[in-house]
Design a protein around this motif. Structure first.
Motif, mmCIF file in Angstrom:
data_model
loop_
_atom_site.group_PDB
_atom_site.id
_atom_site.type_symbol
_atom_site.label_atom_id
_atom_site.label_comp_id
_atom_site.label_asym_id
_atom_site.label_seq_id
_atom_site.Cartn_x
_atom_site.Cartn_y
_atom_site.Cartn_z
ATOM 1 N N ARG A 12 61.861 21.753 10.880
ATOM 2 C CA ARG A 12 61.236 22.573 11.843
ATOM 3 C C ARG A 12 61.396 24.089 11.554
ATOM 4 N N GLU A 13 62.088 24.168 11.383
ATOM 5 C CA GLU A 13 61.709 26.125 10.950
ATOM 6 C C GLU A 13 61.411 26.185 9.559
ATOM 7 N N LEU A 14 60.683 25.005 9.269
ATOM 8 C CA LEU A 14 59.908 26.013 7.573
ATOM 9 C C LEU A 14 58.712 25.347 7.163
ATOM 10 N N ASN A 15 58.474 23.791 8.457
ATOM 11 C CA ASN A 15 57.048 23.299 8.256
ATOM 12 C C ASN A 15 55.991 23.698 9.693
ATOM 13 N N GLY A 16 56.855 23.760 11.008
ATOM 14 C CA GLY A 16 56.692 24.115 12.303
ATOM 15 C C GLY A 16 56.960 22.679 12.944
ATOM 16 N N PRO A 17 56.702 22.790 13.717
ATOM 17 C CA PRO A 17 56.705 21.327 14.778
ATOM 18 C C PRO A 17 55.613 20.059 14.218
ATOM 19 N N LEU A 18 55.875 19.091 14.470
ATOM 20 C CA LEU A 18 55.246 17.295 14.141
ATOM 21 C C LEU A 18 53.560 17.636 14.129
ATOM 22 N N ARG A 19 52.923 17.280 13.112
ATOM 23 C CA ARG A 19 51.686 17.495 13.852
ATOM 24 C C ARG A 19 50.917 16.237 14.652
ATOM 25 N N LEU A 20 50.513 15.647 15.372
ATOM 26 C CA LEU A 20 50.478 14.967 16.035
ATOM 27 C C LEU A 20 49.080 14.170 15.417
ATOM 28 N N LEU A 21 48.761 12.315 15.957
ATOM 29 C CA LEU A 21 47.841 12.332 14.556
ATOM 30 C C LEU A 21 46.844 12.468 15.328
ATOM 31 N N PRO A 22 45.964 12.390 14.011
ATOM 32 C CA PRO A 22 43.941 12.836 14.721
ATOM 33 C C PRO A 22 43.509 11.440 16.308
ATOM 34 N N GLN A 23 43.377 11.898 17.375
ATOM 35 C CA GLN A 23 42.400 11.314 18.647
ATOM 36 C C GLN A 23 41.836 10.921 18.280
ATOM 37 N N LEU A 24 41.323 9.172 18.393
ATOM 38 C CA LEU A 24 40.453 8.109 17.863
ATOM 39 C C LEU A 24 38.491 8.797 19.250
ATOM 40 N N THR A 25 38.049 9.266 18.509
ATOM 41 C CA THR A 25 37.187 8.728 19.466
ATOM 42 C C THR A 25 36.966 7.992 20.816
ATOM 43 N N PRO A 26 35.756 7.976 20.810
ATOM 44 C CA PRO A 26 35.474 7.180 22.704
ATOM 45 C C PRO A 26 35.250 6.454 22.009
ATOM 46 N N GLU A 27 34.261 5.981 21.317
ATOM 47 C CA GLU A 27 33.679 4.492 19.865
ATOM 48 C C GLU A 27 35.202 3.690 19.622
ATOM 49 N N GLU A 28 35.398 4.789 18.939
ATOM 50 C CA GLU A 28 36.675 3.686 17.910
ATOM 51 C C GLU A 28 37.621 3.048 19.205
ATOM 52 N N GLN A 29 37.803 3.851 20.394
ATOM 53 C CA GLN A 29 38.940 3.498 22.160
ATOM 54 C C GLN A 29 38.129 2.152 22.352
ATOM 55 N N ARG A 30 36.846 2.044 22.580
ATOM 56 C CA ARG A 30 35.672 1.334 23.126
ATOM 57 C C ARG A 30 36.236 -0.219 22.186
ATOM 58 N N LEU A 31 36.168 0.126 21.321
ATOM 59 C CA LEU A 31 35.748 -0.879 19.637
ATOM 60 C C LEU A 31 37.693 -1.470 19.757
ATOM 61 N N ASN A 32 38.204 -0.491 19.358
ATOM 62 C CA ASN A 32 39.590 -0.846 19.544
ATOM 63 C C ASN A 32 39.884 -2.112 21.004
ATOM 64 N N ARG A 33 39.793 -1.431 22.299
ATOM 65 C CA ARG A 33 39.736 -2.063 23.114
ATOM 66 C C ARG A 33 38.990 -4.021 23.254
ATOM 67 N N SER A 34 37.295 -3.621 22.990
ATOM 68 C CA SER A 34 37.468 -4.526 23.082
ATOM 69 C C SER A 34 37.853 -5.724 21.932
ATOM 70 N N ARG A 35 38.340 -5.504 20.695
ATOM 71 C CA ARG A 35 38.946 -6.560 19.970
ATOM 72 C C ARG A 35 40.306 -6.888 20.326
#
Length: 75
Positions: free
Chosen positions: A44-67
């Motif tokens: 954590r000292e060397l690399n900083g906090p854990l990076r979060l995964l990129p957020q899905l776009t609204p279109e990707e969210q809708r597609l995943n929801r429909s699937r």
């Protein structure tokens, strides 16, 4: 998700989520050994906090929801 995990992707995700919850629960009751805690601290000292995964776009969210809804209806 279906392309990556196969036709039973909802079961795969459910199993992964259950395993993650079980590991988190076990970690609350079992602290890291001193050596591992030091490694985590140094990382954590060397690399900083854990990076979060990129957020899905609204279109990707809708597609995943429909699937997901289609998969649940088929089951």
């Amino acid at each position: 998700m279906a392309d990556r995990l196969g036709p039973d992707w909802t079961d795969v995700l459910a199993a992964r989520d259950q395993a993650r919850r079980e590991r988190a629960e076990a970690a609350r009751h079992t602290p890291l050994p001193v050596a591992q805690a030091r490694i985590v601290h140094l990382d954590r000292e060397l690399n900083g906090p854990l990076r979060l995964l990129p957020q899905l776009t609204p279109e990707e969210q809708r597609l995943n929801r429909s699937r997901l809804e289609a998969s649940l209806k088929a089951a």
